[in-house]
Design an enzyme around this catalytic site. Structure first.
Site, PDB file in Angstrom:
ATOM      1  N   ASP A 120       0.830  -1.198  -0.115  1.00 51.69           N
ATOM      2  CA  ASP A 120      -0.026   0.144  -0.009  1.00 51.69           C
ATOM      3  C   ASP A 120       0.760   1.194  -0.068  1.00 51.69           C
ATOM      4  O   ASP A 120       1.838   1.368   0.779  1.00 51.69           O
ATOM      5  CB  ASP A 120      -0.928   0.104   1.302  1.00 51.69           C
ATOM      6  CG  ASP A 120      -2.267  -0.120   0.831  1.00 51.69           C
ATOM      7  OD1 ASP A 120      -2.772   0.014  -0.086  1.00 51.69           O
ATOM      8  OD2 ASP A 120      -2.959  -0.465   1.783  1.00 51.69           O
ATOM      9  N   GLU A 168      -5.134   4.774  -3.099  1.00 51.67           N
ATOM     10  CA  GLU A 168      -6.619   4.795  -2.888  1.00 51.67           C
ATOM     11  C   GLU A 168      -6.958   6.126  -3.734  1.00 51.67           C
ATOM     12  O   GLU A 168      -6.205   7.042  -3.660  1.00 51.67           O
ATOM     13  CB  GLU A 168      -6.863   5.145  -1.338  1.00 51.67           C
ATOM     14  CG  GLU A 168      -6.294   3.947  -0.445  1.00 51.67           C
ATOM     15  CD  GLU A 168      -6.863   4.378   0.901  1.00 51.67           C
ATOM     16  OE1 GLU A 168      -7.350   5.530   1.232  1.00 51.67           O
ATOM     17  OE2 GLU A 168      -6.630   3.510   1.745  1.00 51.67           O
ATOM     18  N   GLU A 182     -14.249  -1.152  -1.561  1.00 54.60           N
ATOM     19  CA  GLU A 182     -14.365  -1.371  -0.216  1.00 54.60           C
ATOM     20  C   GLU A 182     -15.769  -0.655   0.081  1.00 54.60           C
ATOM     21  O   GLU A 182     -15.911   0.533   0.009  1.00 54.60           O
ATOM     22  CB  GLU A 182     -13.337  -0.571   0.481  1.00 54.60           C
ATOM     23  CG  GLU A 182     -13.358  -0.873   2.001  1.00 54.60           C
ATOM     24  CD  GLU A 182     -12.042  -0.677   2.964  1.00 54.60           C
ATOM     25  OE1 GLU A 182     -11.179  -0.381   2.274  1.00 54.60           O
ATOM     26  OE2 GLU A 182     -12.356  -0.647   4.112  1.00 54.60           O
TER      27      GLU A 182
HETATM   28  O1  KIV Z   1      -4.904  -1.523   4.069  1.00 55.39           O
HETATM   29  C1  KIV Z   1      -5.741  -2.435   3.846  1.00 55.39           C
HETATM   30  O2  KIV Z   1      -5.783  -3.515   4.668  1.00 55.39           O
HETATM   31  C2  KIV Z   1      -6.648  -2.359   2.775  1.00 55.39           C
HETATM   32  C3  KIV Z   1      -7.689  -3.581   2.762  1.00 55.39           C
HETATM   33  C4  KIV Z   1      -8.858  -3.181   3.623  1.00 55.39           C
HETATM   34  C5  KIV Z   1      -8.120  -3.449   1.240  1.00 55.39           C
HETATM   35  O3  KIV Z   1      -6.476  -1.665   1.928  1.00 55.39           O
END
Ligand code: KIV
Length: 275
Positions: free
Chosen positions: A93, A125, A192
């Site tokens: 991420d 995101e 989500e």
């Molecule tokens: O950070 C995370 O765990 C996520 C998931 C909820 C998709 O982005």
């Protein structure tokens, strides 16, 4: 890696499998992971993808939201997970503000995250506002997973964690954003906490797979947070989570057993001592 089988006896998932799974309607499984011990276990399962999510902020570090996580912390957790799960398709991420300043800054951060971790893709995101960033990353050969609907880094904009896309204008905007991300080159898209009908419409519209969390049954795959699947937090039970085990109670009982045996003198026993 061709012909190689991982610890679960399965051919490792690659970026090409997003397309194949979509075409063949094969469901994609993704789980978050933040540490080496659990990564080793995930490596031994047929799970397709590990996401080192910025949810590490909540699950590991105990923050209220994902805003505080840094690029360095994401790199640290992803390196740790990669050592435990060498064959898994690993998504890292991009944390809050690591892709918001400029395309150049986003490229530098994503490049650094890929170089230092062995990740296979980044996730970020947001929709149209990051079109240029997604295009630049994909041009630099960095696969990008999109993330729409409830995007937790925008908690202060949303004023909480409620279901997104219920109103007609917001629904339309999420569909448009999904198409924009696909056109920008995203390889897949997390949805989500959106109504099932919206996730279904997006899934039927896109040629890249959708991976849902709280987005119903019609997505091309599902993702859950590992702590939720394992029932580690006894206070957290949103509707979209299924706990496959209650580790909270099991771990607590084990620790109480150890404590009690230490205090009663039954541990260590004869079998635990050296001659
Ligand atoms: O950070 C995370 O765990 C996520 C998931 C909820 C998709 O982005």
């Amino acid at each position: 890696m061709s012909g190689y089988l991982n610890a679960s006896g399965k051919k490792p998932f690659t970026v090409n499998d997003f397309k194949t799974c979509k075409e063949k309607k094969t469901k994609i499984s993704m789980i978050t992971c933040y540490d080496h011990a659990f990564a080793r276990i995930v490596e031994q399962t047929p799970m397709d993808i590990i996401l080192v999510g910025d949810s590490v902020a909540n699950t590991f570090a105990g923050y209220e939201n994902t805003i505080p996580v840094t690029v360095e912390q994401m790199i640290y957790h992803t390196e740790v997970v990669r050592r435990g799960a060498p064959s898994k398709f690993l998504v890292i991420d991009m944390p809050f503000m690591s892709y918001h300043v400029s395309v150049e800054d986003s490229l530098r951060n994503a490049g650094n995250m890929m170089k230092k971790t062995g990740a296979n893709a980044v996730k970020l995101e947001g929709g149209r506002e990051f079109k240029a960033v997604v295009e630049a990353l994909v041009t630099a050969s960095i696969p990008v997973m999109g993330h729409l609907g409830l995007t937790p880094q925008s908690v202060h904009k949303f004023g909480g964690y409620s279901v997104q896309g219920r109103e007609e204008d917001k629904r339309k905007r999420i569909i448009e954003d999904a198409i924009i991300l696909q056109e920008a080159g995203a390889c897949s898209l997390v949805l989500e906490k959106v109504p099932e009908s919206l996730a279904r419409e997006i899934t039927e519209t896109l040629t890249i797979p959708t991976i849902g969390i709280g987005a119903g049954r019609y997505c091309d795959g599902q993702v859950l947070v590992i702590n939720d699947v394992l029932g580690i937090d006894e206070t957290f039970q949103p509707k979209f989570v299924k706990k496959y085990v209650n580790l909270h109670d099991q771990v607590k009982a084990a620790l109480e057993g150890y404590d009690s045996e230490v205090k009663s003198g039954t541990f260590p026993a004869q079998g635990n001592v050296y001659e």
